[in-house]
Design a protein around this motif. Structure first.
Motif, PDB file in Angstrom:
ATOM      1  N   VAL A 140      11.465   5.384 -15.610  1.00  0.00           N
ATOM      2  CA  VAL A 140      10.767   6.521 -16.224  1.00  0.00           C
ATOM      3  C   VAL A 140      10.196   6.090 -17.580  1.00  0.00           C
ATOM      4  N   LYS A 141      11.007   5.400 -18.385  1.00  0.00           N
ATOM      5  CA  LYS A 141      10.539   4.924 -19.697  1.00  0.00           C
ATOM      6  C   LYS A 141       9.404   3.916 -19.539  1.00  0.00           C
ATOM      7  N   TYR A 142       9.511   3.039 -18.565  1.00  0.00           N
ATOM      8  CA  TYR A 142       8.441   2.066 -18.307  1.00  0.00           C
ATOM      9  C   TYR A 142       7.148   2.801 -17.965  1.00  0.00           C
ATOM     10  N   GLN A 143       7.253   3.809 -17.104  1.00  0.00           N
ATOM     11  CA  GLN A 143       6.079   4.575 -16.692  1.00  0.00           C
ATOM     12  C   GLN A 143       5.441   5.279 -17.896  1.00  0.00           C
ATOM     13  N   ARG A 198       0.817  -1.220   0.000  1.00  0.00           N
ATOM     14  CA  ARG A 198       0.000   0.000   0.000  1.00  0.00           C
ATOM     15  C   ARG A 198       0.846   1.265   0.000  1.00  0.00           C
ATOM     16  N   LYS A 199       1.866   1.223  -0.840  1.00  0.00           N
ATOM     17  CA  LYS A 199       2.739   2.371  -1.042  1.00  0.00           C
ATOM     18  C   LYS A 199       2.639   2.806  -2.491  1.00  0.00           C
ATOM     19  N   LYS A 200       3.335   3.848  -2.848  1.00  0.00           N
ATOM     20  CA  LYS A 200       3.385   4.347  -4.221  1.00  0.00           C
ATOM     21  C   LYS A 200       4.831   4.320  -4.698  1.00  0.00           C
ATOM     22  N   ALA A 201       5.001   4.172  -5.999  1.00  0.00           N
ATOM     23  CA  ALA A 201       6.329   4.178  -6.616  1.00  0.00           C
ATOM     24  C   ALA A 201       6.593   5.546  -7.229  1.00  0.00           C
ATOM     25  N   VAL A 202       7.845   5.964  -7.162  1.00  0.00           N
ATOM     26  CA  VAL A 202       8.291   7.201  -7.808  1.00  0.00           C
ATOM     27  C   VAL A 202       9.469   6.824  -8.696  1.00  0.00           C
ATOM     28  N   ALA A 203       9.322   7.038  -9.994  1.00  0.00           N
ATOM     29  CA  ALA A 203      10.362   6.667 -10.961  1.00  0.00           C
ATOM     30  C   ALA A 203      11.509   7.661 -10.892  1.00  0.00           C
ATOM     31  N   LYS A 204      12.688   7.173 -10.522  1.00  0.00           N
ATOM     32  CA  LYS A 204      13.874   8.031 -10.424  1.00  0.00           C
ATOM     33  C   LYS A 204      15.040   7.535 -11.276  1.00  0.00           C
ATOM     34  N   CYS A 205      14.880   6.396 -11.934  1.00  0.00           N
ATOM     35  CA  CYS A 205      15.938   5.936 -12.843  1.00  0.00           C
ATOM     36  C   CYS A 205      15.363   5.913 -14.257  1.00  0.00           C
TER      37      CYS A 205
END
Length: 90
Positions: free
Chosen positions: A77-80, A66-73
């Motif tokens: 980022v491309k996956y997102q 029950r957390k959120k992901a933050v794209a930093k690599c």
């Protein structure tokens, strides 16, 4: 092929253990937002789509927690960008 995701809390990473190698994704937990900072797959395991499998397992675990992901690599980022419907990202 399915692999077992290991949460290495001491080193702040999720990893697989495959044939003596450990593909991994590092994170920084900031108040429930899992900042995914680096993803790495050893050359010996390249070309097996492991980065994507690893990331999707990590995102599933983050969702279960029950957390959120933050794209930093850059890879994440491309996956997102390619998967905007995925609501796991903050």
């Amino acid at each position: 092929m399915s692999h077992t995701l290991v949460h290495n809390e001491r080193e702040c990473k999720y990893e697989y253990h495959i044939e003596g190698n450990s593909p991994y994704s590092n994170y920084d937990d900031q108040d429930g937002n899992m900042h995914l900072t680096h993803t790495s797959v050893p050359d010996a395991l390249a070309g097996k789509d492991l980065a994507k499998q690893l990331l999707e397992d990590v995102l599933d675990q983050i969702k279960k927690d029950r957390k959120k992901a933050v794209a930093k690599c850059s890879y994440i980022v491309k996956y997102q960008e390619k998967n905007p419907e995925n609501d796991i990202f903050a």
